[in-house]
Structure formats: structure tokens, C-alpha cells
Write an enzyme that holds these catalytic residues in place. Structure first.
Site, PDB file in Angstrom:
ATOM      1  CB  CYS A 153      -1.082  -0.256   1.156  1.00 47.08           C
ATOM      2  SG  CYS A 153      -2.252   1.031   0.776  1.00 47.08           S
ATOM      3  CG  HIS A 158      -3.481  -3.579   2.900  1.00 47.97           C
ATOM      4  ND1 HIS A 158      -1.929  -2.983   4.037  1.00 47.97           N
ATOM      5  CD2 HIS A 158      -4.148  -3.027   2.514  1.00 47.97           C
ATOM      6  CE1 HIS A 158      -2.712  -2.124   3.891  1.00 47.97           C
ATOM      7  NE2 HIS A 158      -3.391  -1.280   2.818  1.00 47.97           N
ATOM      8  CD  GLU A 182      -0.512  -5.834   5.622  1.00 48.68           C
ATOM      9  OE1 GLU A 182      -0.311  -6.051   5.183  1.00 48.68           O
ATOM     10  OE2 GLU A 182      -1.225  -4.843   6.233  1.00 48.68           O
TER      11      GLU A 182
END
EC number: 6.3.5.3
Lengths: 228, 84
Positions: free
Chosen positions: A86, A195, A197
Site C-alpha cells: 500500500c 494487504h 498482512e
């Protein structure tokens, strides 16, 4: 394997990144503040999402001139794995580690929801645990993820298999060729808008992002054989 | 002292979604004469005189930080001002 999670003023996915590495992947992670001028001792560098320096001027533009970013560039040149997610992707673009630039999303909206991604190249140090063509669900959360590059650059990206993830089914932000993530030519720097994560445990709705981190470790272990 | 005005816009070849939205809004207000809207940034810099060439300095600043030349064009005006 020891990861550095770079923290700029305004980063806000740093804790998620740390959690993914430490608790879900089971590897070492440390936060590294943007004023630091060494990344020695880290095996992998992670640039998390957020709004570094308030996105002033352009997303990632100010972070590009932070102390630590010079070290990120050195680490990338040394062949260490560097992942920018990002805002981290935006910083890598501004730093010239990846080609192209980000525009505002085509509908001018900040989009925050799961997106389907297709693994376009599973022969990278970031994707070797995925199947070629596998479709995964990973959340996106950005207002400027509309990837752009000129035709010549796009041709190079395709020729070198640098397009690693593309949006599958629907392109949420208008990015060129549905691009969601690209690597540099040598394949050790990956920038992606989604994302991973945030997708490391089925409790979070998806664990599809975990394989990305597992890929990095697998590839690193392959080239760093532990001698007993 | 120099007063420098820097204008940054998206390159012609890059679609400007903000500009397009504003153009559509102007059309809905019956300003159909509007054929294109480009939204950009305007920066004002106050630069002290030094032995470095001001034109060269501003150009460098634009190339390195102020504009992203992958998607943006820039132009600038330099005006010398007398400080009291």
C-alpha cells in the site's frame, strides 16, 4: 529470519505487519524508526501501509527522502527481499525502486474491502508457495492505487514477468492492466496495493496472505543453509 | 530574495479523474463550453539568493521532489523581490 518493519510518521499498518511476522509466521520482527541510518542485521525489509507524512505533496514522496529509505535502497541493491504494501508500494515507486506511479482511484473513492487477486507469477521469492494462476482473497484499503506507467515500461514489466498480482474479476481502482503488484527486474523488491498482512488468519476472513510471507522465508532458507 | 511559483498538473497523457468529475459537474450546471478540466497543485517558494543558480535549483527541486515526472508536468515562474 529477521525482518525490519519500517515505521514512518503516519504509518498505520506497522503493528499488523509485526503481528503477521511474529505471531502468525513465527519469525523475528523489529520496528525500525524512519530516522535510523542502518538496516544491517535484517534479512528482509517490510514497508507497511498508512499515510506516511500525511500523504503530503504525493503519497510516499516525503518518505522517499527519510534517512531509512536510503538504507532500504541499499538493502534492495544488495538483493535482500523488500516488500512494500500500500503506502509502502507508493514509497518504493517514489524511491525509483519500482517503475511507474500511482494515480487517484478512478472513482475518486477510498476503497476498503476484500479483493480477489490472481497470482500471475509464482516463481518469485514472494510467491513460490502459491500455485501459478491461484486466485486469493486479500483486503485492499487505498485511495491512490490506480497504477500507471508508460507503454514501454509496461512492455518491460510483461517481458520480465514482473507483474506478480493482478485484480481478478473486477478492477477496483482503474489500474493499468489490472495490476495489483509488481516486482523490480531482479525480483527482490515487491510492491503491492493489497494487504497480505491483514489476511494471515482465517479469523480475519482470509489466511491467503500468509503464503506470501512463507514464500519469503522459504526462499531465504534455501539460500542460507544453516550449518550445524 | 526570489519568489517562485510552481505549477504542477497531471501530464496530458494521464487521465485526471478529479478534473473529469469537476468537468461533469460544470456541464450539469449548463457550462457546456468547458471542454477539459485539469486539477493541479500550486506551490510558492521563497528562495534566498546564493551563489547557486536559482533557475537550476528550482528545476532540480521539481525533478527530484515537487513533481513526479512519471505522471506530472511542471512549470515555474521566478520573480526577484526586494526585501526591506
Amino acid at each position: 529470519m529477521k525482518f525490519a518493519v519500517i515505521v514512518f510518521p503516519g504509518s498505520n499498518c506497522d503493528s499488523d505487519m509485526y503481528h503477521a511476522i511474529k505471531d502468525e509466521l513465527g519469525e523475528e520482527a523489529e520496528f525500525v524508526w524512519h530516522t535510523e541510518d542502518s538496516l544491517d542485521g535484517y534479512d528482509g525489509i517490510l514497508l507497511p501501509g498508512g499515510f506516511s507524512y500525511g500523504d503530503y505533496l504525493r503519497s510516499g514522496a516525503i518518505a522517499r527522502f527519510s534517512n531509512v529509505t536510503s538504507e532500504v535502497i541499499k538493502a534492495a541493491e544488495a538483493g535482500k527481499p523488500v516488500l512494500g504494501v500500500c503506502n509502502g508500494f507508493q514509497v518504493l515507486l517514489e524511491a525509483g525502486l519500482l517503475p511507474g506511479a500511482m494515480r487517484r482511484n478512478k472513482d475518486l473513492k477510498f476503497i476498503c474491502r476484500p479483493a480477489n487477486l490472481k497470482v500471475e507469477n509464482n516463481e518469485t521469492m514472494f510467491t513460490n508457495a502459491y500455485e501459478q494462476g491461484e486466485v486469493i482473497s486479500v483486503p485492499i484499503a487505498h485511495g491512490e492505487g490506480n497504477y500507471y506507467c508508460d507503454e514501454k515500461t509496461l512492455e518491460e514489466l510483461k517481458q520480465n514477468n514482473q507483474i506478480v498480482f493482478s485484480y481478478h474479476g473486477e478492477n477496483p481502482n482503474g489500474s493499468l492492466e489490472d495490476i495489483a503488484g509488481i516486482t523490480n527486474k531482479s525480483g527482490n523488491v515487491l510492491g503491492m496495493m493489497p494487504h497480505p498482512e491483514r489476511a494471515v488468519d482465517s479469523l480475519l476472513g482470509s489466511a491467503d496472505g500468509l503464503k506470501l510471507f512463507q514464500s519469503i522465508v522459504k526462499s531465504w532458507r534455501g539460500s542460507h543453509v544453516v550449518t550445524a | 530574495m526570489y519568489k517562485v511559483k510552481v505549477f504542477i498538473t497531471l501530464r496530458e497523457s494521464v487521465l485526471d479523474p478529479q478534473g473529469t468529475a469537476v468537468q461533469q459537474s460544470l456541464h450539469s450546471m449548463t457550462y457546456n463550453e468547458v471542454k477539459d478540466v485539469r486539477i493541479g497543485k500550486y506551490l510558492e517558494l521563497a528562495i534566498e539568493k546564493s551563489d547557486r543558480d536559482v533557475d537550476q535549483l528550482v528545476k532540480e527541486m521539481c525533478e527530484r521532489l515537487l513533481a513526479n515526472t512519471v505522471i506530472e508536468d511542471y512549470r515555474y515562474e521566478i520573480e526577484e523581490v526586494i526585501t526591506q
